[in-house]
Structure formats: structure tokens, C-alpha cells
Motif scaffolding. Structure first.
Motif, PDB file in Angstrom:
ATOM      1  N   UNK A 649       0.823  -1.216   0.000  1.00 42.94           N
ATOM      2  CA  UNK A 649       0.000   0.000   0.000  1.00 42.94           C
ATOM      3  C   UNK A 649       0.857   1.266   0.000  1.00 42.94           C
ATOM      4  N   UNK A 650       2.181   1.072  -0.113  1.00 43.01           N
ATOM      5  CA  UNK A 650       3.079   2.232  -0.192  1.00 43.01           C
ATOM      6  C   UNK A 650       3.289   2.963   1.110  1.00 43.01           C
ATOM      7  N   UNK A 651       3.232   2.215   2.242  1.00 41.10           N
ATOM      8  CA  UNK A 651       3.310   2.888   3.543  1.00 41.10           C
ATOM      9  C   UNK A 651       4.623   2.686   4.285  1.00 41.10           C
ATOM     10  N   UNK A 652       5.615   1.979   3.721  1.00 40.67           N
ATOM     11  CA  UNK A 652       6.804   1.670   4.539  1.00 40.67           C
ATOM     12  C   UNK A 652       8.019   2.504   4.123  1.00 40.67           C
ATOM     13  N   UNK A 653       9.031   2.498   5.022  1.00 41.38           N
ATOM     14  CA  UNK A 653      10.269   3.224   4.745  1.00 41.38           C
ATOM     15  C   UNK A 653      11.084   2.430   3.703  1.00 41.38           C
ATOM     16  N   UNK A 654      12.098   3.072   3.147  1.00 39.61           N
ATOM     17  CA  UNK A 654      12.884   2.442   2.078  1.00 39.61           C
ATOM     18  C   UNK A 654      13.559   1.156   2.542  1.00 39.61           C
ATOM     19  N   UNK A 655      14.064   1.183   3.781  1.00 36.83           N
ATOM     20  CA  UNK A 655      14.778   0.014   4.296  1.00 36.83           C
ATOM     21  C   UNK A 655      13.831  -1.190   4.391  1.00 36.83           C
ATOM     22  N   UNK A 656      12.628  -0.946   4.863  1.00 34.72           N
ATOM     23  CA  UNK A 656      11.649  -2.038   4.976  1.00 34.72           C
ATOM     24  C   UNK A 656      11.235  -2.512   3.581  1.00 34.72           C
ATOM     25  N   UNK A 657      11.075  -1.553   2.663  1.00 37.48           N
ATOM     26  CA  UNK A 657      10.681  -1.930   1.294  1.00 37.48           C
ATOM     27  C   UNK A 657      11.765  -2.826   0.680  1.00 37.48           C
ATOM     28  N   UNK A 658      13.032  -2.507   0.960  1.00 34.61           N
ATOM     29  CA  UNK A 658      14.135  -3.317   0.426  1.00 34.61           C
ATOM     30  C   UNK A 658      14.106  -4.716   1.039  1.00 34.61           C
ATOM     31  N   UNK A 659      13.803  -4.788   2.334  1.00 33.25           N
ATOM     32  CA  UNK A 659      13.730  -6.095   3.002  1.00 33.25           C
ATOM     33  C   UNK A 659      12.594  -6.928   2.417  1.00 33.25           C
ATOM     34  N   UNK A 660      11.478  -6.285   2.119  1.00 37.12           N
ATOM     35  CA  UNK A 660      10.351  -7.006   1.506  1.00 37.12           C
ATOM     36  C   UNK A 660      10.774  -7.521   0.136  1.00 37.12           C
ATOM     37  N   UNK A 661      11.438  -6.664  -0.619  1.00 35.71           N
ATOM     38  CA  UNK A 661      11.832  -7.042  -1.980  1.00 35.71           C
ATOM     39  C   UNK A 661      12.829  -8.203  -1.972  1.00 35.71           C
ATOM     40  N   UNK A 662      13.602  -8.322  -0.886  1.00 32.82           N
ATOM     41  CA  UNK A 662      14.633  -9.372  -0.809  1.00 32.82           C
ATOM     42  C   UNK A 662      14.038 -10.766  -0.613  1.00 32.82           C
ATOM     43  N   UNK A 663      12.794 -10.847  -0.187  1.00 32.94           N
ATOM     44  CA  UNK A 663      12.157 -12.160  -0.006  1.00 32.94           C
ATOM     45  C   UNK A 663      11.811 -12.419   1.455  1.00 32.94           C
ATOM     46  N   UNK A 664      10.969 -13.444   1.688  1.00 32.88           N
ATOM     47  CA  UNK A 664      10.396 -13.658   3.016  1.00 32.88           C
ATOM     48  C   UNK A 664      11.466 -13.970   4.072  1.00 32.88           C
ATOM     49  N   UNK A 665      12.411 -14.842   3.712  1.00 37.91           N
ATOM     50  CA  UNK A 665      13.429 -15.236   4.705  1.00 37.91           C
ATOM     51  C   UNK A 665      14.250 -14.018   5.117  1.00 37.91           C
ATOM     52  N   UNK A 666      14.641 -13.203   4.129  1.00 38.09           N
ATOM     53  CA  UNK A 666      15.433 -12.004   4.427  1.00 38.09           C
ATOM     54  C   UNK A 666      14.609 -11.007   5.245  1.00 38.09           C
ATOM     55  N   UNK A 667      13.337 -10.901   4.903  1.00 33.83           N
ATOM     56  CA  UNK A 667      12.478  -9.970   5.649  1.00 33.83           C
ATOM     57  C   UNK A 667      12.374 -10.406   7.116  1.00 33.83           C
ATOM     58  N   UNK A 668      12.201 -11.725   7.290  1.00 31.41           N
ATOM     59  CA  UNK A 668      12.089 -12.254   8.655  1.00 31.41           C
ATOM     60  C   UNK A 668      13.383 -12.000   9.437  1.00 31.41           C
ATOM     61  N   UNK A 669      14.522 -12.190   8.778  1.00 35.33           N
ATOM     62  CA  UNK A 669      15.820 -11.917   9.422  1.00 35.33           C
ATOM     63  C   UNK A 669      15.930 -10.444   9.799  1.00 35.33           C
ATOM     64  N   UNK A 670      15.479  -9.597   8.870  1.00 34.75           N
ATOM     65  CA  UNK A 670      15.543  -8.157   9.117  1.00 34.75           C
ATOM     66  C   UNK A 670      14.680  -7.791  10.334  1.00 34.75           C
ATOM     67  N   UNK A 671      13.498  -8.377  10.406  1.00 35.65           N
ATOM     68  CA  UNK A 671      12.607  -8.120  11.548  1.00 35.65           C
ATOM     69  C   UNK A 671      13.275  -8.605  12.837  1.00 35.65           C
TER      70      UNK A 671
END
Ligand SMILES: NC(=O)c1ccc[n+]([C@@H]2O[C@H](COP(=O)([O-])OP(=O)(O)OC[C@H]3O[C@@H](n4cnc5c(N)ncnc54)[C@H](O)[C@@H]3O)[C@@H](O)[C@H]2O)c1
Ligand SMILES: O=C(O)C[C@H](O)C(=O)O
Ligand SMILES: [Mg+2]
Length: 692
Positions: A649-671
Motif C-alpha cells: 500500500x506504499x506505507x513503509x520506509x525504504x529500508x523495509x521496502x528493500x527487506x520485503x523485496x529481498x524475499x520472506x526469509x530475508x524480511x524475517x531476518x531483518x525483523x
């Protein structure tokens, strides 16, 4: 005996001046002395006579203690600390405004509180506590053991681990075993705060994290209900910030008395609807404290960066107000525009100082809860846990129940749902489930609304009911409906409607009677029964009652924890339908994703991911929620789902958007990388004046 010294500045003998003097003298009687000039006909002699009447001057300097600390540091100095006995002028001078409950007490009252504990044991759970909160002496004893470990972070340190180097545990209750004796022992221990050396937050959170399922009921619901009911007796040291109507026009400045520049999460209550226990005024502070303990344990918010708050606008609880130990304002609740002005001021003050913090509204009565949510939700990172967190957990529980029944999520649209309670929680839940029916079941909003029968204290709610607020009227039964009628009681509604799902969010105790439960079991092979009210004593029924009356056929989950039930040699487990599953992960996702607002889509994402995290083994056992032992994993997955949705929905910061783009495992690691882990790290000493 006091004296009024009136300085006469002229020797005028005018009639007017004489009259003035006479009026003044009459007003203050014999305590009036005139100096600094001659009175009418005055003379040196008269002045000497006057001097002779004065008592002799006795040098008696008021004792003043020079202190070189202010604010939280002062409160944590056991020698200078006066606790709630700091008068208001001194709170201002010493920078502790807002760090103490608003009512100023006296040394004598403080002594009385300790003497009561010393003699009778305030931690002793009384029979009425068991009745109102469902909390036993053993639970209170355990709460005390954990309390002794915890110290609210006041340090402005931004270190990622606790600043404490102590590894010692509380010894105050370690050899207590049997309940009443243990409670008395705990009471004696409560007479004085544990020495600072016994306090260790790293250890507190490690214990909580390693034993989450066991300890959540001790630091959170239901024990927290008992803590709130008894807050004025248990009170020893403040935790969090206290805002009151007395602080009007000062809040923007007083938030700077809190020594942490970087706050990530704030939970606030006005104490008006604490669990199902009603208006507990400032005693409600236990709730933000308990919720934020879960923020740290379940979602890894650093304990020094969370802030529990209470807004004291008075209380309509007459018994509390009359209690000399009550720490809140002695006034009825402020209502109307003045109430909203105060809350606006609070929100503006905390959001100006800590713009990145998530602000969770908790346990506000329905009269204000929804209005406040709508007022701020487009401007700040704000959510109401009772309306939105509960809604998400209820929908998640129904999806979990469908898994237990071997049905797909689309089957939600086939359910007939009776919800008892049309308040902030009940209507939030109904609205969210209806949204699920539209999204997953393909129903129109109108068709979805027709699947619900909502009851409040006056029975079934229909369109006949005058003055229905908009959020209820959408779910009020149409007047043409002949099956069940306006004001019908629960048993009638269940018999007539034959629901597949029964939800309890009334906070009124045993509404799911044997007759109601048995009616649920008669028309439905596997009825879904969720008594979601809290605490235990306010639940609509127990696990034992629901499971035994339905012969083990119901799918059960309850707001407060319930034991498994043995029936005919089989064990039936009970899940916990509590928003504790949702708010830590939701807040984490919103905070680290910098989503700026909390949208309905983000809540839906949390509700949809949770049932997917139940293990197949737990589904087979009949559990509609995943195991609480895995709470960190669950919170990380919820945060990731929330961030993904906010990103779409276009609501996150750039760093979070990059983590999302990297894939689920990377996003989970980032979290997970943002989560505080309670471990010790090496400490280094820097003498004063040496910069890092
Ligand atoms: N399990 C959870 O996660 C969770 C979350 C939020 C709230 N709750 C619980 O839900 C309960 C209600 O909370 P709320 O914020 O909606 O309160 P509320 O005061 O806003 O609403 C209570 C509703 O219950 C109705 N009610 C009261 N007595 C009734 C009766 N005898 N029969 C039928 N209806 C009755 C009222 O008319 C009102 O509609 C509380 O016990 C609270 O602890 C549980
Ligand atoms: O606090 C809880 O246990 C859940 C919920 O927020 C409630 O108000 O009952
Ligand atoms: Mg609540």
C-alpha cells in the motif's frame, strides 16, 4: 498562629485611609500589625508598645536539603526520594512532574500503607479478589517474585542490552511454597521494595521469554486484573508517566521529564474500562505496564524504550476515590470537549517528543474509544488494541477453528454468528469477521452483516432500537426478521437462530449457561465457542463447562487462560483467544516499517497469518491458535506480514521496502534483527567528562 504584616505606605490622615485601615483591622482581627509608617496619631511610643506586644524573635531556619540531582535520578535515590509525598510545587522544581501519580500523599499515609502490609499482608489474595479476578494466592506470590526482579528503565542509555550487571535473583520469596503462607510471606516482602541489587531486567526478560506460556498469566491477564484492583495497596514505586487534568497546558513540557529520548512504543489508558472490571481510575496503570512487558518479551521491544502511560481525568469509582491510599485525582471523570482536549494534548505531547513511537490505546470505555481512534488514526501511528487487536485475534481464531474442522477459510461465509457484547471489543470483532467474509467468502457487505446476531445488556439488537450508533446499526437485525426479536435473551436467540459460532465479549460473567451451551451442542455437531471476556471471573464460561456440556464436541478458546479438560479418558485443550497474539507483532511491524499509520489492511494481514502458524499437531489436538511458547517467532511472522501489506500500500520506509523485496526469509531476518534479546554484554567504564 499566623501574622499578617500590612505595610502602610503613607502617613495620610484622610478619612478614606482611616476607613481602609479599620476595615482591614476588622478583617484580620488581633493578628494585624501596622508597620513601616505612622498610623493616624501614631508616635514612636505607640510603635514601641506594638513591638513590646510582639513575641520575641526565635531563630528557627526551615531545614532545606541541597540536592544535586533531579528527575528520575532523584526518585531512584532512596535517601532523597519522597515518592507520592513530593508536593506539587516541589515536583515542578525537581523535574519529577508526571513521574508520579497525581495525588500528593503524606509521610504518615505512606507509613500507613506499609504498616497495613506489615500487619495484614496486602499481597494476600482475598476471597473477593478470587471472585472478581479469578486470581489465586499462588499467582499473586509468583507475581511478587517477578516484580522484585523488574526495574523500570529510566536510563537514557541507548545500549542494546540491560545496563544492570547484577546476576542475583530475588530472594524474598524463594522458600515460600504453600499458597496462604506464601501470600503472607509475599505481603511481608511487599512492605519494602527489593534492594536495587536484587533488580535485574535482563534476568526478568530472560525468564519471561524462556517461560512465556507459564508466566504470561502472571505478568498479564488475569493476574494484572488483580494488580489493578489493588494498585493503591500494592503501590511502591512509580513506573511510567502519569498525566492528569491538573497537567493541562503542561504536557508538552513535562514529557521531557522522562529521561529516554528514544521511545519506540507507548501504551496509554484512562482507566475507564479495565478488562471487565470497570472504572479503576489511575489503578489501571497496571494494564499498560503488563502490555508493554509483552511488547518486550513477545516482540523484542527494548525495555528501556517503552513507556506505560495513564491519563487521569478522575474516576467515577466512589469507593476508590474515598480510599486514602488511592493515588489518583479525587474528582468525577471529566467528559465532553474538556476530555478530548486533554487527550489531544497528551497525544500531541508524546508524538512531538517521540514521533516514531507506536501509540496503543488500551481499555478506554466505549463512549470514547472509537471516537479517539477515528480522531488520530490518520495522523499518527496509533491503534486501539481492544477494538482492532481483539478483532484480528477473533478472526484468526475462527480461521484456526475452520482448520480444526477441516474446512477452508471460505467456509467463514457459511457461519451463523452470535456475539454477546456490543461494545468496543464486540463490534470491532463483528466488523472484522464480516470483512473476512467479504474478502474470503465473496459475500457483499450486506450479506455478511446478515450472518450476525448481536446482543447487548438489553438483549438482541434490532433496527427497532432507537438511537443506535452507526457502528452497531449496520449489524442490528432488520425489523422484518421474524426468527428472533428485539430484546430476546441469549438462550432464546441461540434456540431460534441455531448459530455455529458463539462469541462472548460482554465482561458480565457467566452468560454461557449450561442451557445455552447445551442448546449450542444440540443443533451443531462442532459448535465454535469463544468466551473472550477478561479476567477469568468475567469469562462467559470455563473450559470445563463448555467441553463437558457439549461432550467434548465444541471448538473452544477463551480470553483468559483455561486448563485442559479430561473427559471420558480424553484430554481436550483450551486455546487463548486474547489480543496478546496480535499487538506485539503488529506494533513491531508498524514501528520498524515506519508505516506512519495502522491500516485495516495491516490488521487483516495479522489476522490471516496467525492461523497459518498453527502446527499440524496442534490443529489435530483442536487448538485454534499456535503455541505461545513460540511467541517470538509468531510476532516476527506477524510483523513481516504487516510490513508486506503496508509495503504493497506504499506505507513503509525504504529500508523495509528493500527487506520485503529481498524475499520472506530475508524480511524475517531483518525483523528479528530489530528484536532485543536479554543477554549480558561486557561493560566498560567511562569516567565523567570522557566522551564515547
Ligand atoms: N480476549 C480479548 O483479547 C479481549 C479484548 C478486548 C476486550 N475483551 C473483554 O471484552 C469485554 C468487553 O470489553 P469492551 O471493551 O467491549 O467493553 P464495553 O463496555 O465497551 O462493552 C460491553 C458490552 O457488553 C454488553 N453487556 C453488558 N452486560 C451484558 C449482559 N449481561 N448481556 C449481554 N450484553 C451485556 C454491553 O451492553 C456492551 O455492549 C471485557 O471483559 C474485556 O476484558 C477481551
Ligand atoms: O488485556 C487483555 O487481556 C485483553 C484485552 O485487552 C482486554 O481488555 O480484556
Ligand atoms: Mg484491553
Amino acid at each position: 498562629m499566623w501574622r499578617l504584616l500590612v505595610r502602610s505606605c503613607s502617613s495620610s490622615s484622610s478619612r478614606q485611609h482611616k476607613q481602609q485601615q479599620q476595615r482591614l483591622a476588622a478583617a484580620v482581627g488581633s493578628r494585624c500589625y501596622t508597620i513601616g509608617g505612622t498610623t493616624e496619631g501614631g508616635s514612636q511610643k505607640k510603635h514601641e508598645e506594638l513591638q513590646a506586644r510582639l513575641p520575641p524573635f526565635v531563630p528557627k531556619p526551615e531545614p532545606v536539603t541541597i540536592v544535586h540531582k533531579q528527575g528520575m535520578e532523584l526518585l531512584h535515590d532512596p535517601w532523597y526520594n519522597k515518592g507520592t509525598a513530593f508536593p506539587h510545587s516541589e515536583r515542578e522544581r525537581m523535574g519529577v512532574r508526571g513521574l508520579l501519580p497525581p495525588r500528593t500523599t503524606t509521610l504518615q499515609l505512606q507509613e500507613d500503607r506499609i504498616m497495613a502490609a506489615y500487619k495484614h499482608g496486602v499481597v494476600l489474595v482475598k476471597p473477593e479478589d478470587v471472585a472478581t479476578g479469578g486470581v489465586t494466592s499462588e499467582m499473586a506470590r509468583k507475581w511478587k517474585v517477578l516484580q522484585d526482579l523488574q526495574v523500570r528503565s529510566s536510563s537514557s542509555s541507548s545500549s542494546s542490552t540491560s545496563s544492570s550487571s547484577s546476576t542475583s535473583t530475588s530472594n524474598s520469596n524463594s522458600n515460600s511454597s504453600t499458597a496462604p503462607a506464601a501470600a503472607t510471606a509475599a505481603a511481608a516482602a511487599a512492605a519494602a521494595p527489593a534492594p536495587a541489587a536484587n533488580r535485574n531486567e535482563t534476568l526478568f526478560y530472560k525468564l519471561l521469554l524462556d517461560n512465556f506460556a507459564e508466566m504470561a498469566p502472571i505478568i498479564y491477564t488475569p493476574t494484572v486484573g488483580w494488580v489493578c484492583s489493588n494498585y493503591h495497596n500494592l503501590y511502591r514505586r512509580p513506573r511510567g508517566m502519569f498525566f492528569s487534568s491538573y497537567d493541562k497546558d503542561h504536557m508538552a513540557a513535562m514529557v521531557y521529564n522522562w529521561p529516554q529520548d528514544d521511545v519506540h512504543a507507548i501504551v496509554v489508558t484512562d482507566g475507564s474500562r479495565i478488562l471487565g472490571l470497570g472504572d479503576l481510575g489511575i489503578n489501571g496503570m497496571g494494564i499498560p505496564c503488563g502490555k508493554l512487558d509483552l511488547y518486550s518479551a513477545a516482540a523484542g521491544f527494548h525495555p528501556s524504550k517503552v513507556l506505560p502511560c495513564v491519563i487521569d481525568v478522575g474516576t467515577n469509582n466512589a469507593a476508590l476515590r474515598a480510599d486514602p491510599l488511592y493515588c489518583g485525582l479525587d474528582q468525577p471523570r471529566i467528559t465532553g470537549p474538556a476530555y478530548y482536549e486533554l487527550v489531544d494534548e497528551f497525544v500531541n505531547a508524546v508524538m512531538a517528543r517521540w514521533p516514531n513511537a507506536v501509540l496503543q490505546f488500551e481499555d478506554f470505555q466505549m463512549a470514547h474509544a472509537l471516537t479517539l481512534l477515528q480522531r488520530y488514526r490518520d495522523h499518527h501511528l496509533v491503534f486501539n488494541d481492544d477494538i482492532q487487536g481483539t478483532a484480528a485475534v477473533a478472526l484468526a481464531g475462527l480461521y484456526g477453528a475452520l482448520r480444526v474442522l477441516g474446512k477452508p477459510q471460505e467456509a467463514l461465509a457459511e457461519q451463523r454468528i452470535v456475539c454477546v457484547g456490543a461494545g468496543s471489543a464486540g463490534m470491532g470483532v463483528v466488523r472484522q469477521i464480516a470483512a473476512g467474509m467479504v474478502k474470503r467468502g465473496g459475500l457483499t457487505p450486506e450479506a455478511a452483516a446478515s450472518k450476525f446476531w448481536v446482543l447487548d445488556a438489553q438483549g438482541l439488537v434490532t433496527q427497532y432500537r432507537p438511537g443506535l450508533p452507526g457502528y452497531v446499526s449496520r449489524f442490528a437485525r432488520p425489523t422484518s426478521c421474524s426468527v428472533a426479536e428485539e430484546g430476546d435473551g441469549l438462550l432464546d436467540v441461540v434456540r431460534k437462530v441455531q448459530p455455529t459460532v458463539l462469541l462472548g465479549l460482554a465482561g458480565a460473567g457467566k452468560l454461557f449457561t449450561t442451557e445455552v451451551l447445551s442448546a449450542m451442542g444440540q443443533h451443531c455437531e462442532r459448535p465454535i465457542i469463544f468466551p473472550m471476556s477478561n479476567p477469568t471471573s468475567k469469562m462467559e464460561c470455563t473450559s470445563q463447562e463448555a467441553i463437558s456440556v457439549t461432550g467434548g464436541r465444541c471448538v473452544f478458546a477463551s480470553g483468559s487462560p483455561q486448563p485442559s479438560v479430561e473427559l471420558d479418558g480424553k484430554t481436550y485443550v483450551a486455546g487463548q483467544a486474547n489480543n496478546l497474539y496480535i499487538f506485539p507483532g503488529l506494533a513491531l511491524g508498524a514501528h520498524i516499517g515506519k508505516t506512519k499509520v495502522v491500516t485495516d489492511n495491516m490488521l487483516m494481514a495479522a489476522a490471516e497469518i496467525l492461523p497459518q502458524l498453527i502446527s499440524d499437531k496442534d490443529v489435530a489436538a483442536g487448538l485454534v491458535y499456535p503455541s505461545l511458547e513460540d511467541i517470538r517467532l509468531l510476532s516476527a511472522e506477524i510483523a513481516a506480514a504487516v510490513i508486506k501489506t503496508a509495503a504493497a500500500d506504499g506505507h513503509v520506509c525504504d529500508e523495509a521496502a528493500a527487506a520485503v523485496a529481498a524475499g520472506h526469509v530475508q524480511l524475517l531476518d531483518w525483523v528479528r534483527g530489530h528484536m532485543f534479546t536479554p543477554t549480558y554484554s561486557s561493560l566498560a567504564y567511562l569516567p565523567p567528562g570522557i566522551k564515547e
